[in-house]
Write an enzyme that holds these catalytic residues in place. Structure first.
Site, PDB file in Angstrom:
ATOM      1  N   LYS A 115       0.814  -1.220   0.000  1.00 32.60           N
ATOM      2  CA  LYS A 115       0.000   0.000   0.000  1.00 32.60           C
ATOM      3  C   LYS A 115       0.845   1.266   0.000  1.00 32.60           C
ATOM      4  CE  LYS A 115      -4.436  -1.641   1.422  1.00 32.60           C
ATOM      5  NZ  LYS A 115      -5.633  -1.431   2.203  1.00 32.60           N
ATOM      6  N   LYS A 196      -7.572  -9.971 -10.017  1.00 30.85           N
ATOM      7  CA  LYS A 196      -8.610 -10.183  -9.023  1.00 30.85           C
ATOM      8  C   LYS A 196      -9.779  -9.208  -9.242  1.00 30.85           C
ATOM      9  CE  LYS A 196      -8.198 -10.127  -4.330  1.00 30.85           C
ATOM     10  NZ  LYS A 196      -7.548 -10.153  -3.019  1.00 30.85           N
ATOM     11  N   LYS A 199     -12.854  -3.206  -7.070  1.00 28.72           N
ATOM     12  CA  LYS A 199     -13.587  -1.982  -7.416  1.00 28.72           C
ATOM     13  C   LYS A 199     -12.732  -1.039  -8.249  1.00 28.72           C
ATOM     14  CE  LYS A 199     -12.789   0.564  -3.086  1.00 28.72           C
ATOM     15  NZ  LYS A 199     -12.174  -0.170  -2.023  1.00 28.72           N
TER      16      LYS A 199
END
Ligand code: LTN
Length: 326
Positions: A115, A196, A199
């Protein structure tokens, strides 16, 4: 007999998709209904502040996730539902655990590395400290089992390490929680079955709130593979395999039965049927969600918040005594 405690949470950080539903929410409902655990399910709203947001957006995301929990079948009569931020003990325990957590352990966390990417120095401290707050969430309730995806294993391992460390330094206080892995399907993106479902790829993502027309359009455009056989083979037929998985997970029909049913049929017919299965499965959820107002959802979570706060506060008194604060 006292039942083992089970806890899990989801971050309110955007629209839920079918992967979230099959990977987490549906499983939560089954665990709740199994009657085997004393269940706590919460909204990880504090965790979600580590990613960018506006206050208005955040409030809407929290209310939406509360309604989604209830619409999916989580029930305040069977489980304790609450928002993490409504219980100060979560942040308070996180602070105390911070003081026994080595920097090096957090720097090693794969999720933090992913991240923060190249920008570890500009990443917010909350993102770095994320696993410690997660440990607090779990340890406060003497949790035995934590249903999580395997991407959270490293975080749960830290919770175990911190429990052990605290116990050996201050005396037995916490239970070491275990990850509970159930067999959950890993859905891939409809427009690129190598990635995967997420969103961040909206064209390939089936959101739980999508209208039937959107679902049909996305499935109509779903990438299929060369050849014409409807057969499960992740390597040579990732697109078709993903659609078989979606159908099977929602219809309950096994993949091998579906392969037989569609032998000799074309991709187009199959895709249309998958769309109808998805539309039907989501119709129930969407109808339930429509009936749950934000006010009603907040009230259910406030009730659960009161119940969990009592448990959490009691644990905090024990913790504060152990470390010498009171
Ligand atoms: N990190 C989790 C959400 C989460 C959680 C928890 C799950 C926060 N605290 C405690 C289980 C137990 C996620 O993003 N999946």
């Amino acid at each position: 007999m006292i039942k083992p405690v089970l806890i899990s949470g989801i971050q309110p950080s955007g629209k839920l998709h079918l992967g979230n539903y099959l990977g987490a929410l549906k499983n939560f409902v089954e665990l709740q209904n199994s009657g085997k655990y004393r269940c706590f399910f919460f909204i990880a709203d504090l965790h979600s502040l580590t990613e960018s947001y506006t206050p208005k957006e955040k409030k809407a995301q929290i209310e939406d996730l509360m309604r989604s929990y209830l619409a999916a079948g989580l029930s305040p009569a069977k489980a304790t539902l609450f928002a993490q931020s409504s219980i100060p003990a979560h942040s308070e325990l996180a602070w105390i655990l911070n003081t026994i957590t080595p920097m090096g352990e957090l720097r090693r966390m794969t999720q933090f590395k992913e991240k923060s990417g190249e920008g570890a120095e500009s990443a917010n401290v909350g993102l770095f400290d994320y696993p410690v707050l997660m440990a607090a969430d779990v340890l406060l309730y003497d949790t035995a089992a934590v249903p999580v995806g395997d991407d959270q294993d490293q975080h749960l391992e830290l919770a175990r390490t911190l429990a052990r460390k605290f116990n050996s330094r201050f005396g037995k206080t916490f239970i070491e929680p275990k990850a509970l892995h159930t067999n959950v399907p890993r859905l891939m993106s409809l427009d690129d079955p190598q990635k995967k479902m997420s969103k961040s790829r909206p064209a390939g993502c089936l959101f739980l709130d999508d209208a039937p027309a959107e679902i049909r359009a996305k499935l109509g455009r779903a990438t299929t593979d060369s050849g014409r056989e409807i057969k499960y083979d992740e390597k040579s037929k990732p697109g078709i395999s993903n659609l078989l998985l979606i159908h099977s997970s929602l219809s309950g029909v096994s993949i091998s039965s579906l392969e037989k049913k569609y032998a000799g049929k074309g991709y187009a017919d199959f895709k249309r049927d998958v769309a109808e299965v998805v539309v039907k499965a989501l119709a129930l959820y969407q109808a339930a969600k429509k009936k749950i107002s934000p006010t009603k959802a907040c009230a259910a979570f406030a009730k659960g918040g009161n119940a969990s706060a009592k448990i959490a506060e009691k644990k905090m008194v024990e913790v504060k005594k152990k470390v010498g604060l009171i």
